[in-house]
Write a protein that holds these residues in place. Structure first.
Motif, short mmCIF file in Angstrom:
data_model
loop_
_atom_site.label_atom_id
_atom_site.label_comp_id
_atom_site.label_asym_id
_atom_site.label_seq_id
_atom_site.Cartn_x
_atom_site.Cartn_y
_atom_site.Cartn_z
N ASN A 49 3.88 8.56 4.64
CA ASN A 49 5.29 8.24 4.89
C ASN A 49 6.30 8.77 3.88
O ASN A 49 7.37 8.20 3.71
CB ASN A 49 5.51 6.75 5.17
N VAL A 98 0.86 -1.17 0.00
CA VAL A 98 0.00 0.00 0.00
C VAL A 98 0.90 1.23 0.00
O VAL A 98 1.71 1.41 0.92
CB VAL A 98 -0.90 0.01 1.26
N ASP A 111 3.36 2.32 15.05
CA ASP A 111 4.06 2.29 13.76
C ASP A 111 3.08 2.67 12.64
O ASP A 111 1.88 2.67 12.85
CB ASP A 111 4.68 0.92 13.50
N ASP A 112 3.63 3.00 11.48
CA ASP A 112 2.76 3.41 10.38
C ASP A 112 1.99 2.22 9.82
O ASP A 112 0.81 2.29 9.55
CB ASP A 112 3.55 4.14 9.27
N ALA A 141 2.20 -5.30 9.13
CA ALA A 141 2.05 -6.26 8.03
C ALA A 141 2.31 -7.66 8.57
O ALA A 141 1.40 -8.32 9.10
CB ALA A 141 3.00 -5.88 6.90
N ASN A 142 3.56 -8.11 8.52
CA ASN A 142 3.87 -9.42 9.10
C ASN A 142 4.20 -9.34 10.59
O ASN A 142 4.37 -10.36 11.24
CB ASN A 142 5.03 -10.06 8.35
N GLY A 143 4.33 -8.14 11.07
CA GLY A 143 4.59 -7.97 12.51
C GLY A 143 6.06 -8.01 12.88
O GLY A 143 6.40 -8.00 14.07
N GLU A 144 6.93 -8.01 11.90
CA GLU A 144 8.37 -8.11 12.19
C GLU A 144 8.87 -6.90 12.99
O GLU A 144 9.60 -7.05 13.96
CB GLU A 144 9.15 -8.20 10.88
N ALA A 145 8.49 -5.71 12.53
CA ALA A 145 8.97 -4.50 13.21
C ALA A 145 8.47 -4.48 14.65
O ALA A 145 9.24 -4.24 15.58
CB ALA A 145 8.50 -3.26 12.45
N PHE A 169 9.92 -5.64 5.48
CA PHE A 169 8.99 -6.04 4.43
C PHE A 169 9.22 -5.20 3.18
O PHE A 169 9.24 -5.71 2.06
CB PHE A 169 7.55 -5.86 4.93
N LYS A 179 -2.45 -4.33 7.48
CA LYS A 179 -2.83 -5.11 6.31
C LYS A 179 -3.37 -6.44 6.82
O LYS A 179 -2.63 -7.31 7.27
CB LYS A 179 -1.63 -5.26 5.38
P1 5GP Z 1 6.00 -5.66 9.28
O1 5GP Z 1 7.27 -5.51 10.06
O2 5GP Z 1 4.77 -5.65 10.14
O3 5GP Z 1 6.04 -6.80 8.34
O4 5GP Z 1 5.90 -4.39 8.34
C1 5GP Z 1 5.78 -3.13 8.92
C2 5GP Z 1 6.87 -2.19 8.48
O5 5GP Z 1 7.11 -2.33 7.07
C3 5GP Z 1 6.44 -0.78 8.74
O6 5GP Z 1 7.41 -0.17 9.54
C4 5GP Z 1 6.33 -0.13 7.36
O7 5GP Z 1 7.22 0.95 7.29
C5 5GP Z 1 6.70 -1.18 6.37
N1 5GP Z 1 5.55 -1.62 5.54
C6 5GP Z 1 4.96 -2.85 5.53
N2 5GP Z 1 4.01 -2.93 4.61
C7 5GP Z 1 3.96 -1.74 4.01
C8 5GP Z 1 3.16 -1.21 2.93
O8 5GP Z 1 2.28 -1.87 2.34
N3 5GP Z 1 3.39 0.07 2.59
C9 5GP Z 1 4.33 0.84 3.20
N4 5GP Z 1 4.47 2.10 2.78
N5 5GP Z 1 5.13 0.37 4.20
C10 5GP Z 1 4.93 -0.90 4.60
#
Ligand code: 5GP
Length: 193
Positions: free
Chosen positions: A27, A20, A125-126, A129-133, A100, A157
């Motif tokens: 961002n 997205v 956080d902004d 997604a997968n929750g890694e951050a 991600f 997401k």
């Molecule tokens: P996660 O760690 O939950 O997989 O992903 C979250 C991190 O990845 C966030 O800090 C964000 O900056 C980035 N991110 C994940 N998916 C998206 C996306 O669809 N669009 C944007 N702009 N950033 C994302």
């Protein structure tokens, strides 16, 4: 949150089936009025909790972390740094996080002096997604013996497992908008208010 959903519908772009793009207001360029409303919405969602500090990760989480911190009465914001910054020093908590968006491992770091044992910390956080951050930030909070209040994400997401896994493990997760799918470039939002 209505204003965020409207902005996603109007300006958001779906890339492929997973990404997205909201960099016209979230961002890259930041809509400050919207960021302020999102900060207030997180404060409202966690109003029954004592929050000593907000933790995020650079760079995209910082804006909303600040507006949330203002809504909580100017509690401090700590953001984890990515990469090996010399000015962070070696007295740090670290966690390895798979990015991600950049598809690479990053080590995130937080100086030990900014997280005191027993602090009650809200993660913002902004995106979720997968929750890694968030998992990396939670690992840092465990190392610091801080208490996790919950997790606030501007955009979750829903077709990726991070939010579901966190909720199943008992973490309070508040997302201001949930994207259920991206279909032919169109962002499908979950209709719940
Ligand atoms: P996660 O760690 O939950 O997989 O992903 C979250 C991190 O990845 C966030 O800090 C964000 O900056 C980035 N991110 C994940 N998916 C998206 C996306 O669809 N669009 C944007 N702009 N950033 C994302």
């Amino acid at each position: 949150m209505k204003a965020l959903k409207e902005a996603i519908k109007k300006y958001g772009v779906g890339l492929g089936t997973e990404v997205v793009k909201v960099d016209s207001f979230l961002n890259h360029r930041i809509d400050v009025a919207l960021a302020t409303e999102m900060g207030k919405a997180f404060c409202e969602a966690f109003k029954d909790e004592k929050v000593d500090c907000i933790l995020t990760v650079e760079a995209s989480g910082i804006a909303t972390a600040i507006t949330a911190a203002q809504a909580f009465g100017n509690v401090p914001v700590v953001f984890a740094k990515k990469g090996d910054h010399r000015n962070v020093g070696s007295d740090v908590y670290t966690a390895d996080v798979y990015s991600f968006t950049h598809q690479q491992m990053n080590t995130i770091r937080v100086s030990r002096k900014y997280l005191e044992e027993g602090m009650r910390v809200l993660i913002i956080d902004d995106f979720l997604a997968n929750g890694e951050a968030v998992n990396g930030l939670m690992s840092i909070l465990r190392q610091a013996r801080c208490e996790l209040v919950g997790v606030g994400a501007c955009v979750e997401k829903g077709f990726q497992p991070g939010g579901k896994r966190l909720r199943e493990s008992g973490v309070k997760v508040v997302s201001l908008a949930i994207v259920d799918a991206i279909e032919d470039g169109k962002i499908i939002l979950r209709d719940e208010e």
